[in-house]
Design a protein around this motif. Structure first.
Motif: not given
Ligand code: ZN
Length: 648
Positions: A605-617, A540-547
């Motif tokens: 499958r649409g059971r989790v909806r992501v607004e924004g960038d799914p790659a970050r999840v 995780a070094e250097g990563r920054r993420l807000v979900l």
């Protein structure tokens, strides 16, 4: 290694002598416990072997047939042999009018009280299969009665896991069956099982010896009972919570006085007194052995002082009105005099342990010195029910110390010692190389200095895990320590250590088992705590993420923040400018935790909806470690903590 080198060995002459000496120091002529363990016997199965629906054996006493003889073999401490034979008693037993117990169907007892309309079930064992078998046995002798209430005496699995074998959740949600538990029950169940779960499950193998072969050179007992059942573990959350120090309720016509005993054998626990039946149920605070202030599977240290205090209050408040006292393990104590003696001795056992440890601590003795010095008072030493078949004075004293002032003994030489591999290499080097260490250790082994031989060989093995001679001699030393141990948990730990030194670690990628019911009961806070302890800090070094997280069915929102290699969260908040917002139902979260569904699949499958960038999840989940159950214990770790495969 040859098959012969892998097999358990016989007791040494010194071990034989030590075990023989036990016969002269303890009152084996006092056999009252054997009478009490049989008293009230109603009936049992011709052979206690219980299978699950797939035909797999989840519980059997068949493997313990070797315990038939009263005389202990030289490879088992005679005091432990005696306890192991007592714990073999099984079946349905009448405790007193309206109170029955199923014993020997698991490590714990299921207590059944005949109410006005049906049956009150106290502690439905570990798994559904054995709980069902126990209730069938009851029905066979007493007739089928509907279960009208369930009571969990405390928050350990062996006291709730079989609940779905006793009741249908539909009856609970419809209000037909109430489930009672002590304050903080759910929090304690879930926190113990989840965050430290993998480490505890692996370490529990050493405590209970479930993976050891049974036999005179293997597992003979687990102190509280034979071993743990291996069926389906379930949980139905309680519908009634006891919150006050004392509460009186009438359940199915039976008056019950509940006494909360927090921070004792379990963080959430309670005693019960049944005034009309003149019977006292001490949950797991007064059993027929010295219990654990700290179980060697690992747990937070318990409060020995509180333990003694609650027993004292129970004795004072209920003791004189009780014709029988019993617990959720072992067999009852009948008659007022015996009840008072039993409770008084148990109280004093924990108080003595606590006070003497703290006294010696304040004199400046170190944990190992206190453990070495502490012995039972002469007035208690010959009392069978205070002896250390489960806990020991030794590791309990260290745990009392730990609860007050922690692991550090204040000697700065011990403040920052080298880790095991580097330390092992230095020791071996200073001592003139592995060959010389082993030669010296062989001399000590012949003199019965097993404790130090085990330690010295552990240094050699950590310096060089391929040294077969050191592994073998280390195993031999652990094995003799196991053979003389009075404590079943020490015996199991020593013998499993010997087995893993001889055979190495079984190759399996299995994960620690998790009960779906426990996952469903996890709070959302705990879910995010769980993600936090899986975060691989190096990756995780250097990563920054807000979900942002939205649990649509619960109407709850969370913000999850990754910064400085640390995952933090806030409940009921939403971040502006988050990298993504994840929307899902609680059930989907459970499926992900249980690995029925990967995050990537859930998004697809649409059971989790992501607004924004799914790659970050997906990125977040790629930073999480996976834990495999079988980590190395008696030898160096072969690989560093591995990250989880993507999307898990
Ligand atoms: Zn228990």
């Amino acid at each position: 290694m040859a098959a012969d080198a892998e097999s358990p060995k016989d007791a040494s002459a010194i071990t034989r002598a030590l075990n023989r000496a036990v016969l002269d120091t303890l009152p084996f002529a006092d056999t009252r416990d054997f009478d009490d363990a049989r008293r009230g016997f109603v009936g049992s199965l011709p052979e206690v072997e219980i299978k699950n629906d797939a035909g797999r054996v989840v519980w059997t006493l068949r493997d313990y047939a070797f315990l038939a003889g009263a005389e202990a073999p030289p490879t088992v401490n005679p005091s432990l042999w005696r306890q192991a034979r007592l714990n073999l008693s099984h079946g349905l037993f009448q405790v007193t009018d309206r109170i029955y117990q199923v014993r020997g169907f698991d490590i714990s007892n299921m207590t059944l009280i005949e109410g006005d309309r049906g049956l009150i079930v106290i502690d439905p064992l570990i798994s559904t299969e054995v709980a069902r078998a126990g209730l069938d046995l009851y029905a066979q002798h007493r007739g089928r009665r509907p279960v009208t209430a369930v009571i969990y005496s405390h928050s350990h699995t062996d006291h709730y896991g079989g609940v779905r074998g006793a009741v249908d959740e539909g009856d609970v949600s419809a209000g037909r069956v109430e489930i009672w538990a002590p304050d903080r029950f759910m929090q304690e169940v879930v926190s113990e099982a989840v965050l430290a779960g993998t480490a505890m499950v692996r370490r529990a193998q050493f405590q209970f010896g479930a993976t050891l072969p049974r036999g005179p050179r293997g597992q003979v007992d687990a102190g509280l009972g034979k071993v743990t059942s291996r069926g389906t573990v379930t949980l139905i959350p309680p519908t009634r919570i006891v919150r006050e120090p004392f509460e009186t309720h009438t359940i199915d016509g039976i008056e019950i006085v509940f006494q909360l005993t927090p921070e004792t054998e379990a963080p959430a626990e309670m005693h019960m007194f049944y005034p009309a039946l003149r019977a006292l149920n001490l949950a797991e605070n007064a059993t027929h052995n010295l219990h654990n202030i700290y179980p060697i599977r690992g747990a937070q240290a318990r409060d020995a002082n509180a333990w003694a205090k609650y027993l004292n209050v129970a004795l004072d408040r209920f003791g004189r009105d009780a014709d029988v006292a019993f617990a959720q393990h072992h067999w009852p104590a009948w008659g007022r005099a015996r009840v008072l003696e039993f409770l008084g001795a148990q109280r004093d056992l924990y108080k003595y342990l606590h006070d003497q440890t703290v006294r010696l601590m304040n004199h400046g003795y170190k944990p190992a010195e206190i453990a070495e010095r502490l012995a039972l008072p002469k007035s208690l030493a010959g009392t069978w029910h205070v002896r250390g078949y489960y806990g020991t004075l030794s590791h309990n004293a260290k745990s009392v110390y730990q609860r007050y002032i922690g692991w550090y003994d204040a000697n700065p030489a011990n403040l920052n010692p080298l880790p095991p591999v580097e330390r092992g290499r230095k020791y071996v080097d200073y001592m003139g190389g592995a060959e010389r260490v082993i030669a010296r250790a062989r001399e000590d082994f012949a003199r019965g200095e097993y404790r130090f031989v085990a330690e010295a060989m552990s240094h050699v093995v950590f310096a060089d895990p391929t040294n077969a001679e050191a592994r073998g001699l280390g195993a031999d030393a652990l094995e003799q320590l196991g053979y003389v141990a009075e404590s079943s948990t020490w015996r199991n730990a020593y013998l499993l250590g010997a087995l893993e030194l001889r055979r190495g670690l079984p190759a399996t990628a299995a994960r620690a088992p998790v009960s779906p019911d426990v996952v469903r009961a996890m709070s959302l806070d705990l879910f995010f705590d769980y993600l936090g302890v899986r975060l691989n800090g190096e990756k995780a070094e250097g990563r920054r993420l807000v979900l942002n997280w939205v649990f649509s069915d619960l109407g709850r929102r969370y913000v999850l923040n990754l910064e400085n290699c640390a995952l933090t969260y806030l409940a009921d908040r939403e971040a502006d400018g988050a990298d993504a917002t994840v929307t899902l139902d609680r059930a989907v979260l459970d499926s992900i935790v249980l690995r029925e569904l990967t995050v990537a699949d859930a998004v697809q499958r649409g059971r989790v909806r992501v607004e924004g960038d799914p790659a970050r999840v997906v990125e977040l989940f790629e930073l999480l470690d996976d834990f495999t159950l079988m980590f190395e214990v008696v030898e160096p770790k072969r690989s560093s903590a591995a990250p989880a495969p993507p999307g898990s």
